[in-house]
Design a protein around this motif. Structure first.
Motif, PDB file in Angstrom:
ATOM      1  N   GLY A 173       0.786  -1.227   0.000  1.00 55.05           N
ATOM      2  CA  GLY A 173       0.000   0.000   0.000  1.00 55.05           C
ATOM      3  C   GLY A 173       0.817   1.276   0.000  1.00 55.05           C
ATOM      4  O   GLY A 173       0.260   2.366   0.089  1.00 55.05           O
ATOM      5  N   TYR A 219      -1.572   4.559   0.489  1.00 57.60           N
ATOM      6  CA  TYR A 219      -3.018   4.511   0.262  1.00 57.60           C
ATOM      7  C   TYR A 219      -3.699   4.699   1.618  1.00 57.60           C
ATOM      8  O   TYR A 219      -3.387   3.997   2.566  1.00 57.60           O
ATOM      9  CB  TYR A 219      -3.431   3.177  -0.360  1.00 57.60           C
ATOM     10  CG  TYR A 219      -3.242   3.152  -1.848  1.00 57.60           C
ATOM     11  CD1 TYR A 219      -4.260   3.575  -2.698  1.00 57.60           C
ATOM     12  CD2 TYR A 219      -2.044   2.726  -2.407  1.00 57.60           C
ATOM     13  CE1 TYR A 219      -4.091   3.576  -4.069  1.00 57.60           C
ATOM     14  CE2 TYR A 219      -1.869   2.717  -3.786  1.00 57.60           C
ATOM     15  CZ  TYR A 219      -2.896   3.141  -4.602  1.00 57.60           C
ATOM     16  OH  TYR A 219      -2.720   3.137  -5.963  1.00 57.60           O
ATOM     17  N   THR A 240      -7.182   4.833   1.674  1.00 64.05           N
ATOM     18  CA  THR A 240      -8.329   3.948   1.466  1.00 64.05           C
ATOM     19  C   THR A 240      -7.941   3.023   0.317  1.00 64.05           C
ATOM     20  O   THR A 240      -6.852   3.145  -0.248  1.00 64.05           O
ATOM     21  CB  THR A 240      -9.622   4.713   1.091  1.00 64.05           C
ATOM     22  OG1 THR A 240      -9.483   5.274  -0.209  1.00 64.05           O
ATOM     23  CG2 THR A 240      -9.941   5.805   2.105  1.00 64.05           C
ATOM     24  N   HIS A 241      -8.845   2.172  -0.060  1.00 65.90           N
ATOM     25  CA  HIS A 241      -8.564   1.223  -1.148  1.00 65.90           C
ATOM     26  C   HIS A 241      -8.208   1.931  -2.455  1.00 65.90           C
ATOM     27  O   HIS A 241      -7.409   1.426  -3.234  1.00 65.90           O
ATOM     28  CB  HIS A 241      -9.773   0.310  -1.354  1.00 65.90           C
ATOM     29  CG  HIS A 241      -9.620  -0.669  -2.458  1.00 65.90           C
ATOM     30  ND1 HIS A 241      -8.726  -1.716  -2.396  1.00 65.90           N
ATOM     31  CD2 HIS A 241     -10.216  -0.755  -3.676  1.00 65.90           C
ATOM     32  CE1 HIS A 241      -8.795  -2.411  -3.511  1.00 65.90           C
ATOM     33  NE2 HIS A 241      -9.689  -1.847  -4.313  1.00 65.90           N
ATOM     34  N   ARG A 242      -8.787   3.121  -2.706  1.00 65.34           N
ATOM     35  CA  ARG A 242      -8.581   3.818  -3.979  1.00 65.34           C
ATOM     36  C   ARG A 242      -7.886   5.165  -3.856  1.00 65.34           C
ATOM     37  O   ARG A 242      -7.513   5.752  -4.861  1.00 65.34           O
ATOM     38  CB  ARG A 242      -9.931   4.039  -4.660  1.00 65.34           C
ATOM     39  CG  ARG A 242     -10.568   2.752  -5.123  1.00 65.34           C
ATOM     40  CD  ARG A 242     -11.883   3.041  -5.791  1.00 65.34           C
ATOM     41  NE  ARG A 242     -11.734   4.147  -6.731  1.00 65.34           N
ATOM     42  CZ  ARG A 242     -12.288   4.198  -7.905  1.00 65.34           C
ATOM     43  NH1 ARG A 242     -13.049   3.226  -8.317  1.00 65.34           N
ATOM     44  NH2 ARG A 242     -12.129   5.238  -8.695  1.00 65.34           N
ATOM     45  N   GLY A 255      -6.149   1.267  -9.730  1.00 70.08           N
ATOM     46  CA  GLY A 255      -5.175   0.185  -9.616  1.00 70.08           C
ATOM     47  C   GLY A 255      -4.222   0.171 -10.794  1.00 70.08           C
ATOM     48  O   GLY A 255      -3.067  -0.177 -10.652  1.00 70.08           O
TER      49      GLY A 255
END
Length: 109
Positions: free
Chosen positions: A44, A64, A66-68, A90
């Motif tokens: 990350g 990161y 958050t995930h995005r 991604g």
């Protein structure tokens, strides 16, 4: 239920594989453009490298949050520093930041 990872994904996760994507951007005023690369790691975190048409070089780190969504800071060859943030799918994304008091936008992937 047993989950089976595709072998390529498993190898990438175990090896700490990095993904490097091309980056381009410009200052808000449009008088300076950038090229470079963004490298993300499986944990990350990652790095961002920029070189401008006026010879400015900047390097930084991001994580990161958050995930995005990612955030980071960098320092430049002229002593200025700045922060940046981005949204990623991604394999591509967009972001913005500042170098000193100058704002810029960028895309990668």
């Amino acid at each position: 239920m047993k989950r089976i990872f595709p072998s390529a994904l498993l190898v990438a996760l175990l090896s700490g594989c990095a993904m490097t994507l091309p980056l381009k951007g410009q200052t808000e005023s449009g008088d300076e453009t950038f090229t470079g690369k963004a490298t993300g790691y499986a944990d990350g975190a990652g790095t961002l490298e920029l070189t401008s048409t006026k010879g400015l070089k900047c390097n930084g780190n991001f994580v990161y949050v958050t995930h995005r969504n990612g955030e980071g800071t960098f320092t430049c060859s002229n002593g200025q520093s700045g922060s940046f943030s981005f949204v990623s799918t991604g394999v591509r994304g967009t972001g913005s930041g500042s170098i000193g008091s100058r704002k810029f936008t960028f895309t990668f992937g």
